[in-house]
Design a protein around this motif. Structure first.
Motif: not given
Length: 158
Positions: A31, A33-36, A38, A98
């Motif tokens: 998906q 790597s940027d999960r910002w 949170p 998101h």
């Protein structure tokens, strides 16, 4: 490293689960790597959920929430002030998006910003015609031997 799983055998014994198998297949793909920023997903009750996203530094005008069928998209885009000269720029105010896959009949009931957190409340509302209902079984059918069910009752009573 994940390998692709073949779900085709399950298609033979299921009806209407195509979306679930597609979700499972897509979950094996990276998906990004940027999960910002949170976020948390919380179950508040049997049919109530909440998504909480840390959006410190973003105003309500910088955020957009879109509810599409089975998909919730939350985007943030902070307008940059060109006149400012940063000596140190440690706040991560970069644009984000998101995407949350939603189950059928899940809708957004509320969204607000509180203390740097974007709080989105969700509720699963199954329409009345989709809820399970009891089906009456009639007694006028034929038994295996060909007699009506009333004749079978009478012969047992004698």
């Amino acid at each position: 490293m994940r390998s692709n799983v073949d779900f085709s055998p399950f298609y033979r014994s299921s009806v209407g689960f195509d979306r679930i198998f597609n979700l499972l297949e897509n979950s094996t793909q990276p998906q990004g790597s940027d999960r910002w920023p949170p976020y948390d997903i919380v179950k508040l009750g049997e049919d109530k959920y909440r998504i909480v996203i840390a959006v410190a530094g973003f105003r309500q005008d910088d955020l957009a929430i879109t509810h599409e069928p089975n998909l919730l998209v939350v985007k943030g885009d902070k307008s940059v002030d060109e006149e400012l000269q940063y000596l140190h720029h440690g706040l991560a105010l970069r644009p984000f998006a998101h995407r949350f896959e939603l189950a059928d009949h899940v809708s957004v009931t509320d969204a607000h910003v509180d203390n740097g957190l974007l709080i989105i409340d969700l509720k699963k509302e199954i329409p009345e015609e989709m809820k399970p209902r009891r089906i009456a079984i009639s007694g006028m059918g034929k038994t295996i031997s060909g007699e009506s069910s009333n004749q079978v009752k009478d012969s047992r009573a004698a």
